[in-house]
Design a protein around this motif. Structure first.
Motif, PDB file in Angstrom:
ATOM      1  N   LEU A 118      10.501   8.354   3.641  1.00 45.93           N
ATOM      2  CA  LEU A 118       9.947   9.005   2.456  1.00 45.93           C
ATOM      3  C   LEU A 118      10.940   8.981   1.298  1.00 45.93           C
ATOM      4  O   LEU A 118      10.564   8.760   0.138  1.00 45.93           O
ATOM      5  N   ALA A 119      12.221   9.215   1.600  1.00 48.55           N
ATOM      6  CA  ALA A 119      13.227   9.213   0.540  1.00 48.55           C
ATOM      7  C   ALA A 119      13.334   7.833  -0.104  1.00 48.55           C
ATOM      8  O   ALA A 119      13.321   7.702  -1.338  1.00 48.55           O
ATOM      9  N   THR A 120      13.421   6.798   0.692  1.00 45.14           N
ATOM     10  CA  THR A 120      13.616   5.457   0.127  1.00 45.14           C
ATOM     11  C   THR A 120      12.344   4.926  -0.529  1.00 45.14           C
ATOM     12  O   THR A 120      12.420   4.216  -1.547  1.00 45.14           O
ATOM     13  N   MET A 121      11.183   5.264   0.032  1.00 48.29           N
ATOM     14  CA  MET A 121       9.935   4.789  -0.598  1.00 48.29           C
ATOM     15  C   MET A 121       9.698   5.458  -1.949  1.00 48.29           C
ATOM     16  O   MET A 121       9.272   4.806  -2.910  1.00 48.29           O
ATOM     17  N   HIS A 122       9.952   6.767  -2.027  1.00 49.23           N
ATOM     18  CA  HIS A 122       9.817   7.448  -3.314  1.00 49.23           C
ATOM     19  C   HIS A 122      10.840   6.904  -4.308  1.00 49.23           C
ATOM     20  O   HIS A 122      10.538   6.737  -5.498  1.00 49.23           O
ATOM     21  N   ARG A 123      12.049   6.633  -3.843  1.00 47.24           N
ATOM     22  CA  ARG A 123      13.056   6.059  -4.731  1.00 47.24           C
ATOM     23  C   ARG A 123      12.576   4.722  -5.294  1.00 47.24           C
ATOM     24  O   ARG A 123      12.632   4.475  -6.514  1.00 47.24           O
ATOM     25  N   ASP A 124      12.068   3.852  -4.409  1.00 49.04           N
ATOM     26  CA  ASP A 124      11.652   2.524  -4.838  1.00 49.04           C
ATOM     27  C   ASP A 124      10.389   2.574  -5.690  1.00 49.04           C
ATOM     28  O   ASP A 124      10.125   1.641  -6.467  1.00 49.04           O
ATOM     29  N   ALA A 125       9.614   3.652  -5.534  1.00 55.60           N
ATOM     30  CA  ALA A 125       8.389   3.798  -6.325  1.00 55.60           C
ATOM     31  C   ALA A 125       8.660   4.445  -7.676  1.00 55.60           C
ATOM     32  O   ALA A 125       7.718   4.714  -8.431  1.00 55.60           O
ATOM     33  N   GLY A 126       9.925   4.743  -7.966  1.00 55.07           N
ATOM     34  CA  GLY A 126      10.273   5.324  -9.253  1.00 55.07           C
ATOM     35  C   GLY A 126      10.097   6.818  -9.317  1.00 55.07           C
ATOM     36  O   GLY A 126       9.870   7.378 -10.390  1.00 55.07           O
ATOM     37  N   SER A 127      10.234   7.494  -8.176  1.00 54.97           N
ATOM     38  CA  SER A 127      10.115   8.956  -8.136  1.00 54.97           C
ATOM     39  C   SER A 127      11.400   9.533  -7.555  1.00 54.97           C
ATOM     40  O   SER A 127      11.406  10.045  -6.421  1.00 54.97           O
ATOM     41  N   PRO A 128      12.509   9.474  -8.285  1.00 52.68           N
ATOM     42  CA  PRO A 128      13.790   9.922  -7.732  1.00 52.68           C
ATOM     43  C   PRO A 128      13.823  11.413  -7.415  1.00 52.68           C
ATOM     44  O   PRO A 128      14.560  11.841  -6.524  1.00 52.68           O
ATOM     45  N   GLY A 129      13.042  12.212  -8.114  1.00 52.15           N
ATOM     46  CA  GLY A 129      13.025  13.645  -7.827  1.00 52.15           C
ATOM     47  C   GLY A 129      12.475  13.934  -6.444  1.00 52.15           C
ATOM     48  O   GLY A 129      13.082  14.669  -5.648  1.00 52.15           O
ATOM     49  N   GLU A 130      11.301  13.342  -6.142  1.00 54.53           N
ATOM     50  CA  GLU A 130      10.735  13.511  -4.795  1.00 54.53           C
ATOM     51  C   GLU A 130      11.659  12.898  -3.748  1.00 54.53           C
ATOM     52  O   GLU A 130      11.858  13.460  -2.670  1.00 54.53           O
ATOM     53  N   ALA A 131      12.234  11.736  -4.092  1.00 51.84           N
ATOM     54  CA  ALA A 131      13.149  11.089  -3.146  1.00 51.84           C
ATOM     55  C   ALA A 131      14.342  11.978  -2.834  1.00 51.84           C
ATOM     56  O   ALA A 131      14.777  12.094  -1.677  1.00 51.84           O
ATOM     57  N   LEU A 132      14.877  12.633  -3.848  1.00 54.05           N
ATOM     58  CA  LEU A 132      16.039  13.488  -3.643  1.00 54.05           C
ATOM     59  C   LEU A 132      15.704  14.677  -2.753  1.00 54.05           C
ATOM     60  O   LEU A 132      16.521  15.084  -1.917  1.00 54.05           O
ATOM     61  N   ASP A 133      14.509  15.231  -2.907  1.00 51.70           N
ATOM     62  CA  ASP A 133      14.114  16.355  -2.053  1.00 51.70           C
ATOM     63  C   ASP A 133      14.170  15.952  -0.579  1.00 51.70           C
ATOM     64  O   ASP A 133      14.707  16.687   0.276  1.00 51.70           O
ATOM     65  N   TYR A 134      13.609  14.782  -0.265  1.00 54.39           N
ATOM     66  CA  TYR A 134      13.610  14.334   1.131  1.00 54.39           C
ATOM     67  C   TYR A 134      15.025  13.966   1.580  1.00 54.39           C
ATOM     68  O   TYR A 134      15.399  14.239   2.726  1.00 54.39           O
ATOM     69  N   ALA A 135      15.796  13.360   0.714  1.00 53.33           N
ATOM     70  CA  ALA A 135      17.160  12.985   1.079  1.00 53.33           C
ATOM     71  C   ALA A 135      18.005  14.211   1.369  1.00 53.33           C
ATOM     72  O   ALA A 135      18.833  14.212   2.293  1.00 53.33           O
ATOM     73  N   ARG A 136      17.816  15.265   0.581  1.00 51.61           N
ATOM     74  CA  ARG A 136      18.576  16.499   0.832  1.00 51.61           C
ATOM     75  C   ARG A 136      18.152  17.152   2.149  1.00 51.61           C
ATOM     76  O   ARG A 136      19.003  17.714   2.861  1.00 51.61           O
ATOM     77  N   ARG A 137      16.869  17.095   2.448  1.00 51.81           N
ATOM     78  CA  ARG A 137      16.436  17.625   3.741  1.00 51.81           C
ATOM     79  C   ARG A 137      17.086  16.830   4.878  1.00 51.81           C
ATOM     80  O   ARG A 137      17.532  17.403   5.886  1.00 51.81           O
ATOM     81  N   TYR A 166       0.847  -1.193   0.000  1.00 49.08           N
ATOM     82  CA  TYR A 166       0.000   0.000   0.000  1.00 49.08           C
ATOM     83  C   TYR A 166       0.888   1.252   0.000  1.00 49.08           C
ATOM     84  O   TYR A 166       0.851   2.071   0.924  1.00 49.08           O
ATOM     85  N   THR A 167       1.677   1.393  -1.043  1.00 52.10           N
ATOM     86  CA  THR A 167       2.677   2.452  -1.060  1.00 52.10           C
ATOM     87  C   THR A 167       2.043   3.839  -1.037  1.00 52.10           C
ATOM     88  O   THR A 167       2.525   4.733  -0.321  1.00 52.10           O
ATOM     89  N   ASP A 168       1.005   4.063  -1.817  1.00 47.27           N
ATOM     90  CA  ASP A 168       0.375   5.384  -1.834  1.00 47.27           C
ATOM     91  C   ASP A 168      -0.154   5.749  -0.453  1.00 47.27           C
ATOM     92  O   ASP A 168       0.005   6.891  -0.008  1.00 47.27           O
ATOM     93  N   GLU A 169      -0.808   4.784   0.194  1.00 44.01           N
ATOM     94  CA  GLU A 169      -1.331   5.053   1.541  1.00 44.01           C
ATOM     95  C   GLU A 169      -0.178   5.325   2.518  1.00 44.01           C
ATOM     96  O   GLU A 169      -0.272   6.204   3.380  1.00 44.01           O
ATOM     97  N   ALA A 170       0.901   4.562   2.351  1.00 50.48           N
ATOM     98  CA  ALA A 170       2.057   4.766   3.230  1.00 50.48           C
ATOM     99  C   ALA A 170       2.629   6.164   3.058  1.00 50.48           C
ATOM    100  O   ALA A 170       2.946   6.856   4.046  1.00 50.48           O
ATOM    101  N   LEU A 171       2.777   6.610   1.803  1.00 43.40           N
ATOM    102  CA  LEU A 171       3.322   7.946   1.556  1.00 43.40           C
ATOM    103  C   LEU A 171       2.396   9.020   2.107  1.00 43.40           C
ATOM    104  O   LEU A 171       2.861  10.044   2.631  1.00 43.40           O
ATOM    105  N   ASP A 172       1.079   8.803   2.026  1.00 45.84           N
ATOM    106  CA  ASP A 172       0.135   9.782   2.582  1.00 45.84           C
ATOM    107  C   ASP A 172       0.312   9.887   4.099  1.00 45.84           C
ATOM    108  O   ASP A 172       0.339  10.994   4.657  1.00 45.84           O
ATOM    109  N   VAL A 173       0.429   8.733   4.765  1.00 43.00           N
ATOM    110  CA  VAL A 173       0.590   8.734   6.226  1.00 43.00           C
ATOM    111  C   VAL A 173       1.879   9.443   6.619  1.00 43.00           C
ATOM    112  O   VAL A 173       1.901  10.299   7.529  1.00 43.00           O
ATOM    113  N   LEU A 174       2.966   9.124   5.939  1.00 45.02           N
ATOM    114  CA  LEU A 174       4.259   9.699   6.298  1.00 45.02           C
ATOM    115  C   LEU A 174       4.336  11.176   5.951  1.00 45.02           C
ATOM    116  O   LEU A 174       4.936  11.974   6.698  1.00 45.02           O
ATOM    117  N   THR A 175       3.735  11.581   4.849  1.00 45.55           N
ATOM    118  CA  THR A 175       3.739  13.001   4.483  1.00 45.55           C
ATOM    119  C   THR A 175       2.964  13.810   5.506  1.00 45.55           C
ATOM    120  O   THR A 175       3.386  14.909   5.914  1.00 45.55           O
TER     121      THR A 175
END
Length: 816
Positions: free
Chosen positions: A775-794, A750-759
């Motif tokens: 959030l960084a690793t889940m977005h990375r694994d979901a194929g969203s490296p841009g969003e993942a990078l934003d969280y990783a940089r934070r 339930y990746t979308d639900e997981a991202l909603d909870v964590l966001t």
């Protein structure tokens, strides 16, 4: 005081052994299990021990005996004291100490026991007389309305509570109190101490519950020579005292030797005469506790500054320690507390913990003066309690600004050119700006004794009270800061305040660790502040904490040393021997006992026979310190942790069973016992236990969380999701709950639900490293490296020294 769960962190403001009757919020234990689903490294290594530490290890011998009452002396009663000290006795008579507790009689009961009914949230209470007896008719501990005898009054002004007798020797402070203020001030009425709370039978705040138990919560500081008399086997009390109130010997200690000296020296001590009876073990004049400063000295005005300074700095903290034993938020360390000795030989005071104090150290919850006073410039200058308060009446020594004028020249400070308000107005009172009051117990304003210079420029950033807008409630702190700058110049009080480092540490802000480390090293900062900084660093183990611990362990102040010992818990057990061995013979009990607790899991093959003897002695002291609270489940949970660490799981289980027997409301007992079962492969019993606990305790979020983790371990993730979701909904302020829920949802697809909870969780916990990492690793694994990078940089901005996070950022940048 030493509650250390088998799994997780405990933050408890109820288990520290002081009343919370006037708390502005429900002071209940909050418990959270460590985040185990995505573990990050918490192992900490210390630098090599310093030469001083190694020398201390070599010099170790038997731990020093704590200072206690000399053998053979006894309490004689205030009447014996009054024969010679008539003036002091007259000042004491009628004081708050004198009237702290009294038998219920026509003369002492101030409330209206005429039978009038008082209704609160569906419960009707009636106070009435039956001949000579005073009774309260109300909802009892079983929910049935009945009448209960009132045995004692409790307090005098601005409110009076009434102690109600229950079986088993329990005296309970009823939560409907009498407002003793004049009617024109809003008094002469019954009122509920928790006007906004539901406190049904079984709730810890119900009048028959543990939070209102006089024997445990109140008796030590409202009586003289208290002996609690708790029988663990029967769960009953036979509480005894020498005097029912705070009498002479509560502060000065048992007086038999002093009385003997007075009888031998009816005209006082002539030159050259002995000052104690032959063979006496007490001090000068046969006194058990001497509250004066042996350095003497007086306050001398400095005409250049308009501020007085002591002609000789104080050489002892006897008076501060004596008063602090009751006028502090603290836990008892001895089953029966002697009046003599340093504060931390008898009690463990709380630091500036979140929920008790604002980040800048201003009072938030009921903390009883000591913790704010030791932050003050007055304390550092050598001011004692008796410089401002008459020690026998407890009244201020002068009205209005008179007390302050004794050290602060009134022609410089008590003038509009200083305070910029109309002379002799309420706003011109020194305390209005420098010791603002906060109201507890609905009607009882108490002043902050940190005597700080107002900093409206920091109030909003620190979410702390602003003395200016407390009066000018139609204005903002920005307006106040501009006004102060206009009066005193733009650089007035612009220096860094320790509250900034504390606030950053609480929030987990970027660079907070270094700011806290600088604060720990600042020897000018109050010791309670530096100890708080160590505690905050201990929550996030890393190289900064590793660099801070050695110095904290050698700090001159025992509270900082104690915090340093607590921080060593981040180190693997067998690596604790070198840093903690010197602390086993620390001169202060609280430090020795805590060091022993943390060395309990150390393999005995790492300990030589000489050290083993020292460790055994300090461990015995730790166990003895728990005897002070055998009537509270926290002591048994602490003992269970010790026994588990010593490899004695059967004893640990027995202690946890005792904790649940005497305190089924105490959440850590349920969670710790379930975790003990886990360690023994008994998760089936643990599951049943947690489900039972959820039905027993009133706010079971930690139990839902623990059950959710258990179900995850069992591979029953779908069932776990409902438990983790319940925990997150019941306790949204705890970031670990939505984090665990998000990870579990993601693991089930339930990746979308997981991202909603964590966001959503990140919106409330912007600096939570685990949520950002997820959030960084889940977005990375979901194929969203841009969003993942934003969280990783934070995350990298918060942890710039962490190579694994830097590597994650590099990988994501490459992926883009």
């Amino acid at each position: 005081p030493y509650l250390s769960p088998l799994a997780g962190r405990l933050v408890s403001s109820f288990a520290d052994g002081v009343p919370t009757l006037g708390a502005t919020h429900r002071a209940l234990p909050a418990y959270s299990v460590d985040r185990v689903l995505m573990p990050r490294s918490t192992r900490l290594r210390l630098p090599a021990p310093t030469v001083a530490m190694l020398l201390a290890v070599v010099a170790c011998s038997d731990a020093p005996e704590p200072e206690t009452e000399p053998a053979g002396i006894s309490y004689v009663g205030g009447e014996a004291c009054a024969e010679c000290h008539a003036d002091e006795a007259a000042l004491w008579a009628g004081s708050h100490h004198d009237l702290a507790m009294q038998e219920a009689t026509d003369e002492t009961v101030l409330g209206d026991f005429g039978g009038e009914a008082f209704a609160h949230r569906g419960v009707t209470t009636r106070y009435y007389r039956d001949g000579e007896r005073f009774l309260v008719e109300t909802e009892g501990p079983n929910g049935v309305v009945a009448s209960f005898p009132v045995t004692h009054t409790f307090g005098i002004d601005p409110l009076q509570q009434y102690l109600v007798e229950l079986p088993g020797g329990r005296l309970q402070a009823h939560t409907v109190a009498w407002d003793t203020r004049p009617a024109e001030a809003g008094g002469q009425r019954w009122f509920h101490l928790y006007p906004d709370e539901e406190t049904p039978p079984g709730d810890v705040l119900h009048w028959a519950g543990p939070a209102q138990n006089w024997n445990y919560m109140c008796a030590e500081c409202h009586s003289t020579d208290l002996r609690k008399g708790y029988d663990l086997a029967l769960d009953t009390y036979d509480t005894q005292w020498a005097e029912i109130d705070v009498a002479c010997e509560a502060c000065h200690g048992p007086g038999s030797d002093h009385l003997a000296w007075a009888e031998e020296n009816p005209d006082g001590a002539p030159d050259g005469a002995p000052v104690a009876p032959a063979g006496a073990e007490s001090g000068r004049f046969g006194l058990t506790v001497e509250l004066g400063d042996p350095a003497g000295g007086s306050w001398v005005m400095d005409p250049a500054t308009g501020i007085a300074a002591r002609s000789a700095p104080p050489t002892a903290s006897r008076q501060i320690d004596a008063c602090g034993k009751c006028h502090s938020r603290r836990a008892s360390l001895l089953p029966e507390t002697p009046p003599a000795g340093p504060l931390m030989d008898t009690h463990l005071p709380r630091t500036l913990a979140e929920g008790l104090y604002y980040a800048d150290g201003q009072i938030l919850d009921e903390v009883y003066v000591w913790g704010s006073f030791v932050q003050s410039a007055m304390y550092r200058a050598g001011v004692l309690c008796s410089d401002c308060h008459d020690p026998h009446s407890a009244d201020l020594k002068a009205p209005g600004n008179g007390v302050c004028a004794s050290c602060h020249a009134p022609d410089r400070f008590d003038v509009p050119e200083h305070h910029f308000h109309e002379a002799e107005s309420e706003a011109a009172q020194c305390v209005s700006c420098h010791a603002p009051a906060r109201t507890y117990m609905v009607v009882d304003p108490r002043r902050d004794h940190s005597f700080r210079v107002p900093r409206p420029d920091l109030s909003e950033a620190l979410a702390a009270p602003d003395a200016c807008v407390a009066c000018h409630d139609d204005r903002s702190s920005t307006w106040a800061a501009e006004a102060v700058a206009g009066w005193y110049g733009p650089e007035r009080r612009a220096e860094t305040h320790y509250g900034q480092a504390i606030q950053a540490g609480r929030a987990g802000a970027a660079g907070a660790d270094l700011g806290l480390a600088v604060l720990v090293a600042d020897t000018v900062a109050p010791a309670i502040v530096r100890a708080t900084a160590v505690e905050l660093l201990a929550g996030r183990p890393g190289p900064v904490l590793g660099a801070v611990i050695p110095n904290a362990l050698q700090d001159p102040d025992p509270l900082v040393r104690w915090a340093g010992v607590r921080a060593v818990e981040a180190i693997p057990p067998n690596d604790r021997v070198q840093p903690l061995t010197p602390l086993l013979t620390d001169p202060v009990l609280a430090v020795r006992a805590e060091a022993a607790r943390l060395l309990a899991p150390v393999s005995r093959d790492r300990v030589n026979p000489a050290l083993a003897r020292i460790l055994d002695r300090a461990t015995s002291e730790y166990v003895e310190s728990l005897q002070a609270a055998l009537d509270h489940p926290s002591a048994h949970v602490s003992l269970a942790r010790l026994r588990a660490d010593q490899g004695r799981p059967t004893d640990a289980e027995a202690s946890l069973a005792l904790a649940l027997r005497i305190g089924p409301w105490f959440i850590p007992a349920w969670v710790n016992l379930a975790d003990l079962y886990r360690s023994q492969g008994r998760d089936v019993e643990g599951e049943a236990l947690l489900r039972e606990g959820i039905g027993v305790v009133g706010e079971p979020a930690p139990l839902h969380y623990a059950l959710g983790l258990l179900l995850v371990r069992a591979g029953r993730t779908q069932e776990a999701l409902s438990e983790l979701e319940a925990a997150a909904e019941l306790e949204p302020t705890e970031p670990g709950y939505p984090y665990a829920l998000g990870v579990a949802l993601n693991s089930e697809g339930y990746t979308d639900e997981a991202l909603d909870v964590l966001t959503s969780a990140l919106a409330n916990h912007a600096n939570d490293r685990d949520i950002l990492f997820a959030l960084a690793t889940m977005h990375r694994d979901a194929g969203s490296p841009g969003e993942a990078l934003d969280y990783a940089r934070r995350l990298a901005g918060l942890e710039p020294q962490d190579p694994s996070i830097a590597e994650l950022v590099t990988q994501l940048e490459a992926a883009l």
